[in-house]
Design an enzyme around this catalytic site. Structure first.
Site, PDB file in Angstrom:
ATOM      1  N   HIS A   1      47.452  79.778  -4.917  1.00  0.00           N
ATOM      2  CA  HIS A   1      47.337  78.318  -5.096  1.00  0.00           C
ATOM      3  C   HIS A   1      48.588  77.740  -5.745  1.00  0.00           C
ATOM      4  CE1 HIS A   1      43.155  78.986  -4.128  1.00  0.00           C
ATOM      5  NE2 HIS A   1      43.032  79.809  -5.143  1.00  0.00           N
TER       6      HIS A   1
ATOM      7  N   HIS B   1      52.090  76.855 -14.952  1.00  0.00           N
ATOM      8  CA  HIS B   1      52.160  76.780 -13.493  1.00  0.00           C
ATOM      9  C   HIS B   1      52.539  75.351 -13.120  1.00  0.00           C
ATOM     10  CE1 HIS B   1      48.068  75.455 -14.494  1.00  0.00           C
ATOM     11  NE2 HIS B   1      48.291  74.595 -13.512  1.00  0.00           N
TER      12      HIS B   1
ATOM     13  N   HIS C   1      52.276  72.075  -9.867  1.00  0.00           N
ATOM     14  CA  HIS C   1      51.688  71.506  -8.648  1.00  0.00           C
ATOM     15  C   HIS C   1      52.808  70.733  -7.959  1.00  0.00           C
ATOM     16  CE1 HIS C   1      47.609  72.370 -10.186  1.00  0.00           C
ATOM     17  NE2 HIS C   1      48.198  72.204 -11.351  1.00  0.00           N
TER      18      HIS C   1
ATOM     19  N   GLU D   1      49.859  65.692 -10.000  1.00  0.00           N
ATOM     20  CA  GLU D   1      48.393  65.500  -9.987  1.00  0.00           C
ATOM     21  C   GLU D   1      48.070  64.169 -10.662  1.00  0.00           C
ATOM     22  OE1 GLU D   1      46.563  69.408 -11.302  1.00  0.00           O
ATOM     23  OE2 GLU D   1      46.201  69.280  -9.153  1.00  0.00           O
TER      24      GLU D   1
ATOM     25  N   HIS E   1      52.160  72.340 -15.848  1.00  0.00           N
ATOM     26  CA  HIS E   1      51.030  72.502 -16.775  1.00  0.00           C
ATOM     27  C   HIS E   1      51.242  73.743 -17.631  1.00  0.00           C
ATOM     28  CE1 HIS E   1      48.138  70.093 -13.962  1.00  0.00           C
ATOM     29  NE2 HIS E   1      48.848  69.304 -14.757  1.00  0.00           N
TER      30      HIS E   1
ATOM     31  N   THR F   1      42.007  71.306 -13.181  1.00  0.00           N
ATOM     32  CA  THR F   1      42.165  70.578 -11.910  1.00  0.00           C
ATOM     33  C   THR F   1      41.997  71.507 -10.713  1.00  0.00           C
ATOM     34  OG1 THR F   1      44.551  70.951 -11.805  1.00  0.00           O
ATOM     35  CG2 THR F   1      43.795  68.968 -12.971  1.00  0.00           C
ATOM     36  N   THR F   2      41.573  72.753 -10.998  1.00  0.00           N
ATOM     37  CA  THR F   2      41.228  73.664  -9.908  1.00  0.00           C
ATOM     38  C   THR F   2      39.844  74.231 -10.211  1.00  0.00           C
ATOM     39  OG1 THR F   2      42.139  75.592 -11.039  1.00  0.00           O
ATOM     40  CG2 THR F   2      43.644  74.371  -9.608  1.00  0.00           C
TER      41      THR F   2
HETATM   42  C1  LIG Z   1      38.314  81.635 -14.465  1.00  0.00           C
HETATM   43  O1  LIG Z   1      39.577  81.744 -15.057  1.00  0.00           O
HETATM   44  C2  LIG Z   1      40.388  80.639 -15.009  1.00  0.00           C
HETATM   45  C3  LIG Z   1      41.486  80.608 -15.849  1.00  0.00           C
HETATM   46  C4  LIG Z   1      42.347  79.510 -15.848  1.00  0.00           C
HETATM   47  C5  LIG Z   1      42.120  78.441 -15.014  1.00  0.00           C
HETATM   48  C6  LIG Z   1      43.036  77.265 -15.025  1.00  0.00           C
HETATM   49  C7  LIG Z   1      44.036  77.224 -16.111  1.00  0.00           C
HETATM   50  C8  LIG Z   1      42.891  76.281 -14.078  1.00  0.00           C
HETATM   51  C9  LIG Z   1      43.740  75.084 -14.001  1.00  0.00           C
HETATM   52  O2  LIG Z   1      44.861  75.073 -14.536  1.00  0.00           O
HETATM   53  O3  LIG Z   1      43.272  74.089 -13.422  1.00  0.00           O
HETATM   54  C10 LIG Z   1      41.023  78.475 -14.128  1.00  0.00           C
HETATM   55  C11 LIG Z   1      40.138  79.576 -14.138  1.00  0.00           C
HETATM   56 ZN   LIG Z   2      47.486  72.798 -13.160  1.00  0.00          ZN
END
Ligand SMILES: COc1ccc(/C(C)=C/C(=O)O)cc1
Ligand SMILES: [Zn+2]
Length: 265
Positions: A64, A92, A94, A104, A117, A199-200
């Site tokens: 992703h 990370h 986007h 985002e 982020h 956001t994921t």
């Molecule tokens: C299930 O473990 C996870 C750990 C980190 C994240 C993040 C940090 C998501 C994001 O940045 O939107 C998601 C799941």
């Molecule tokens: Zn992010």
């Protein structure tokens, strides 16, 4: 078996809520920052961002985005709107298929070319990142907008490892003397902040966003390197061509009455 999700088609953001119910919640991210509606908060203490440079980290293509996992207990964040101390877990970005889209969050409807982020978890309240990720006040994300402009030499320490992670699940160890603080804008006193979500998927509503007003510049060539990452898909088997990781930004979500605070007037 983990549920597949992505940024387009049936597994795209409009359907995330079907398998990840939090994605349909009332305090989701990202949002548009309407600067005429933000409220100045003079009570914020200075942000304290203390990262060390000697942490060994690993860079992964998770299908992703690229994710730089940090495992140093010397990278801490506190102050500003935060009541507790938070530790850097990973960072990370986007981005989009061209320089006109990719961030985002938006500011007065303006979308930037990319968004950084830096994800931190609350070490005062929780025993692990996995626990904190699901809890209110568990996560704090330092966020910087990125636009095309002059080359950013700090980003080359990350981009130089991309050849090792072109493929999904590719991992590369980063040992060099790199401090992620160099990726932030110079002005770290002017920011917006509000309570939102990952956001994921699973989109847990555990995030305090701190979004710097000053925009960071990277070159168009460096932005093109973000887009060079591949996400393996069936198309590769059918047509032999790689599908590239682009437009990995979630659309903006309803504010639902939340107020975005500003650290500046
Ligand atoms: C299930 O473990 C996870 C750990 C980190 C994240 C993040 C940090 C998501 C994001 O940045 O939107 C998601 C799941
Ligand atoms: Zn992010």
């Amino acid at each position: 078996k983990p549920v597949a999700w992505g940024y387009e088609g049936d597994i795209g953001p409009c359907n995330w809520h079907k398998y990840f119910p939090k994605a349909g919640g009332k305090r989701q991210s990202p949002i548009d920052i309407d600067t005429s509606a933000t409220q100045y908060d003079g009570s914020f203490k200075p942000l304290r961002i203390h990262y060390d440079s000697h942490m060994c980290s690993s860079l992964t293509n998770n299908g992703h985005t690229f994710c730089m996992s940090v495992n140093s207990d010397q990278c801490n964040l506190s102050g500003g709107p935060l009541e507790d101390k938070y530790r850097l877990l990973q960072f990370h970005c986007h981005w989009g298929s061209d320089d006109t889209k990719g961030s985002e969050h938006t500011v007065d409807g303006h979308q930037y070319a990319a968004e950084l982020h830096l994800v931190h978890w609350n070490t005062d309240k929780f025993k692990s990142a996995d626990e904190a990720i699901e809890k209110n006040q568990g996560i704090a994300v330092l966020t910087a907008f990125i636009k095309a402009g002059k080359e950013h030499r700090g980003w080359n320490h990350v981009l130089s490892h991309f050849k090792d992670i072109k493929k999904v699940q590719g991992t590369s160890t980063v040992n060099e003397d790199f401090n992620p603080k160099c990726l932030l804008p110079e002005n770290q006193t002017d920011y917006w902040t509000y309570e939102g979500s990952l956001t994921t998927p699973p989109c847990h509503e555990s995030v305090r966003f701190i979004i710097f007003k000053e925009v960071v510049e990277v070159s168009s060539e460096q932005l093109a390197q973000f887009r060079s990452l591949c996400v393996c898909s069936s198309r590769k088997r059918d047509t032999g061509e790689d599908e590239h990781l682009v437009d990995n930004f979630r659309p903006i979500q309803p504010l639902n009455g939340r107020v975005v605070k500003a650290s500046f007037q």
